[in-house]
Design an enzyme around this catalytic site. Structure first.
Site, mmCIF file in Angstrom:
data_model
loop_
_atom_site.group_PDB
_atom_site.id
_atom_site.type_symbol
_atom_site.label_atom_id
_atom_site.label_comp_id
_atom_site.label_asym_id
_atom_site.label_seq_id
_atom_site.Cartn_x
_atom_site.Cartn_y
_atom_site.Cartn_z
ATOM 1 N N HIS A 92 40.910 42.421 57.713
ATOM 2 C CA HIS A 92 41.295 41.936 56.240
ATOM 3 C C HIS A 92 41.442 40.746 56.010
ATOM 4 C CE1 HIS A 92 43.589 41.878 52.565
ATOM 5 N NE2 HIS A 92 42.787 43.077 52.089
ATOM 6 N N HIS A 151 40.158 54.179 52.169
ATOM 7 C CA HIS A 151 40.338 52.673 52.149
ATOM 8 C C HIS A 151 40.604 52.089 53.634
ATOM 9 C CE1 HIS A 151 43.382 49.180 50.741
ATOM 10 N NE2 HIS A 151 41.990 48.817 50.447
HETATM 11 O O1 G3P Z 1 37.259 47.084 48.152
HETATM 12 C C1 G3P Z 1 38.291 47.385 47.641
HETATM 13 C C2 G3P Z 1 39.647 46.797 48.092
HETATM 14 O O2 G3P Z 1 39.687 47.064 49.305
HETATM 15 C C3 G3P Z 1 39.859 45.580 47.658
HETATM 16 O O3 G3P Z 1 41.107 45.121 48.130
HETATM 17 O O4 G3P Z 1 42.650 43.489 49.609
HETATM 18 O O5 G3P Z 1 42.220 45.939 49.990
HETATM 19 O O6 G3P Z 1 40.557 44.524 50.474
HETATM 20 P P1 G3P Z 1 41.909 44.713 49.615
HETATM 21 MG MG MG Z 2 39.054 45.851 51.334
#
Ligand code: G3P
Ligand code: MG
Length: 248
Positions: free
Chosen positions: A56, A14
């Site tokens: 992000h 992630h």
């Molecule tokens: O793509 C999965 C996840 O990254 C979605 O949530 O807020 O971490 O971008 P976020």
């Molecule tokens: Mg994400």
């Protein structure tokens, strides 16, 4: 119903390497790779002058040394920022990468990409189209085609319109909305991408029965990941690249 081809591993890092390095930087992606991860998720949005960059938040405040909206800044300014010192001294001076730079790194190192289209408010369609075109232009030699995901149905539709061959996943927040299957189908997604907490064995089964793969975010405990895999979840996105061993 036959399931679509799914060339992605069971674990995806992630934001590059979760919280171990500054999210959405090349340093983070490299760190994930150093832990054996062969796939990474990251977030892409547009600068004011339409350069695809990794970030992000809509604002620069949390993850750089500047403030204000990414969408109000040109790449010439964004390229000068420090996106590492907020995290720790080891990463002082780490730049915001362009999506093009990250594609080049991932293609050269056989790292599969889960590209989250993360539009600044009001820029859903143009961001979806720009990300899909960038992939179409730069990923012809990629061993694994990128998986494009988004919470924004409009962004996914625009990605599909711009590059019809794009592989798409529809993201959803927790709790999963009752129309998740309809939404996935409406954009031609190959996968449901859910918050791991909103999944059940029955939902995974329903998705598979309807020809959808299942990915989920952001699961950071091995016991939870094992349970998700036992239900047939195809890919688990995790911050815990140091504690959950890469699984092909
Ligand atoms: O793509 C999965 C996840 O990254 C979605 O949530 O807020 O971490 O971008 P976020
Ligand atoms: Mg994400």
């Amino acid at each position: 119903m036959q399931l679509p081809n799914w060339p992605y591993p069971h674990t995806i890092a992630h934001r590059g390497a979760g919280k171990l390095a500054p999210e959405n930087t090349l340093a983070a992606i490299r760190l994930g790779v150093s832990f054996g991860y062969r796939a990474c998720e990251f977030d892409v949005k547009l600068s004011r002058d339409n350069v695809c960059v990794l970030m992000h938040d809509a604002d620069l405040d949390r993850t750089s040394n500047a403030t204000g909206a990414v969408a109000d800044r040109d790449w010439a300014m964004l390229s000068q920022l420090d996106a590492g010192s907020w995290h720790s001294s080891a990463y002082v001076g780490e730049p915001i990468p362009t999506f093009a730079n990250v594609i080049a790194y991932c293609n050269a190192n056989d790292v599969a990409m889960n590209v989250e289209i993360k539009p600044s408010p009001g820029r859903e369609r143009e961001t979806g189209a720009a990300v899909a075109r960038e992939c179409e232009r730069r990923c012809t030699t990629a061993k694994t085609p990128p998986l494009l995901s988004s919470f924004s149905t409009d962004a996914l539709l625009a990605a599909r319109d711009a590059a019809p061959e794009s592989l798409l996943a529809h993201l959803f927040q927790d709790p999963l909305p009752s129309d998740w299957l309809h939404k996935c189908k409406s954009v031609g997604a190959i996968a449901l991408d859910a918050n791991w907490k909103s999944l059940t064995a029955a939902i995974v089964q329903e998705a598979h029965a309807n020809g959808l793969r299942v990915a989920c975010y952001t699961c950071n405990e091995i016991a939870d990941a094992e349970r998700l895999w036992s239900w047939g979840v195809d890919s688990v996105i995790t911050d815990a690249v140091d504690r959950i061993a890469f699984r092909a």
